[in-house]
Design an enzyme around this catalytic site. Structure first.
Site, PDB file in Angstrom:
ATOM      1  N   SER A  80      57.995  41.785  43.087  1.00  0.00           N
ATOM      2  CA  SER A  80      56.822  41.453  44.064  1.00  0.00           C
ATOM      3  C   SER A  80      56.967  42.079  45.530  1.00  0.00           C
ATOM      4  CB  SER A  80      56.477  39.988  44.119  1.00  0.00           C
ATOM      5  OG  SER A  80      55.472  39.364  44.796  1.00  0.00           O
ATOM      6  N   ASP A  94      65.933  45.563  47.830  1.00  0.00           N
ATOM      7  CA  ASP A  94      65.601  47.087  47.146  1.00  0.00           C
ATOM      8  C   ASP A  94      63.990  47.267  47.220  1.00  0.00           C
ATOM      9  OD1 ASP A  94      68.263  47.238  47.057  1.00  0.00           O
ATOM     10  OD2 ASP A  94      68.436  47.933  44.748  1.00  0.00           O
ATOM     11  N   HIS A 112      67.907  38.989  50.001  1.00  0.00           N
ATOM     12  CA  HIS A 112      69.107  38.584  50.894  1.00  0.00           C
ATOM     13  C   HIS A 112      68.668  38.532  52.218  1.00  0.00           C
ATOM     14  CE1 HIS A 112      72.263  39.554  47.624  1.00  0.00           C
ATOM     15  NE2 HIS A 112      71.292  39.984  47.232  1.00  0.00           N
TER      16      HIS A 112
END
Length: 298
Positions: free
Chosen positions: A261, A101, A158
């Site tokens: 980050s 995200d 992911h």
């Protein structure tokens, strides 16, 4: 898609916010954050979680556990799992999906060895991957995307494509903030910060996933090695994994940030085509299609 002439210029305010960062003891501050975010005293961690969730408008409905009391400490909440179905993985085996995200910082083509950071700033693949020019050669004139994770975002990372882990490279460095104002003002930011590079073999060749640390990012973890940072080390460290046969499916978790980050993806020349609708500063979700492997996306 990411014409430098269309990128936002750094403002005076950006420089005023960024310049004090040079003098800060980045690692000392981050180690203090590490300790504070793992305090298990109920009243403290619940108060901190509630304040943070309200301050950054965290969407509790997406979380698997939806109450501060469900988490053992703040970092447990920060790296929270999502409920089943919250992030569907789009497309098929050839679809490149977003690893996290966040917002797209930059996306486009690698110019020989040069990767665009922001208008007027670039860094090289060679320095990003730890200084080995042979390792970087696989990505010359390839494709890249940089995804910035803000504090409110889901912080697990992911796989954009299925891949087999070949090696990791730990690269020491500073921990400048990676917020948009610093990417516009601090030269070679992502090549200066501490980071972990994971190199995978995929059906379209080499894929690099670079997890870039930042101030208050008190740890980077992977699913195969657990916590990788801290501690900070002095030199570049390379670990080989071919013999362990670590294979991860598209959409599978590969790591996480303990505090937010940036993730940078690299592919070789002609291996991935990004969706033409994507642009810098655009919000993205993990599992969302961002490109296609082996052909140009539309």
């Amino acid at each position: 898609m990411n014409d430098p002439q269309q990128q936002r210029d750094a403002t005076r305010g950006d420089y005023l916010k960024s310049l004090p960062l040079y003098a800060l003891p980045h690692h000392a501050i981050s180690r203090l954050t590490y300790k504070l975010t793992r305090i298990e005293t109920p009243w403290f961690k619940n108060l901190l979680i509630r304040w943070f969730a309200e301050r950054y408008q965290v969407d509790w409905s997406e979380a698997k556990s939806q109450h501060p009391e469900d988490y053992s400490h703040f970092n447990d909440f920060f790296t929270r799992a999502l409920r089943d179905g919250a992030r569907p993985v789009e497309g098929d085996a050839t679809t490149v999906v977003c690893p996290a995200d966040g917002h797209i910082s930059q996306i486009g083509a690698i110019d020989q060895d040069q990767v665009l950071q922001a208008k007027g700033h670039a860094f090289t693949v060679t320095e990003l991957l730890g200084g080995d020019s042979e390792r970087a050669r696989a990505f010359h004139n390839g494709s890249f995307v940089t995804v910035y994770l803000s504090p409110r975002d889901y912080h697990r990372v992911h796989m954009p494509l299925a891949g087999k882990l070949r090696e990791t490279i730990y690269v020491p460095g500073r921990l400048f903030s990676v917020a948009p104002h610093t990417t516009r003002t601090i030269p070679r930011l992502f090549a200066r910060n501490e980071r972990l590079v994971s190199l995978f073999d995929t059906d379209v060749g080499a894929m690099a996933m670079v997890l870039v640390g930042a101030i208050n990012v008190a740890a980077i973890e992977t699913v195969w090695a657990g916590q990788v940072t801290p501690p900070q080390r002095e030199g570049v460290e390379v670990d080989h994994f071919e013999h362990l046969n670590i294979a991860l499916e598209r959409g599978a978790e590969m790591g996480r940030f303990n505090m937010g980050s940036t993730v940078i993806l690299l592919f070789g020349q002609g291996k991935v085509g990004w969706l033409s609708t994507l642009a810098a500063e655009q919000p993205v979700k993990m599992g969302q299609q961002i490109g296609s492997s082996g052909l140009s996306a539309e």
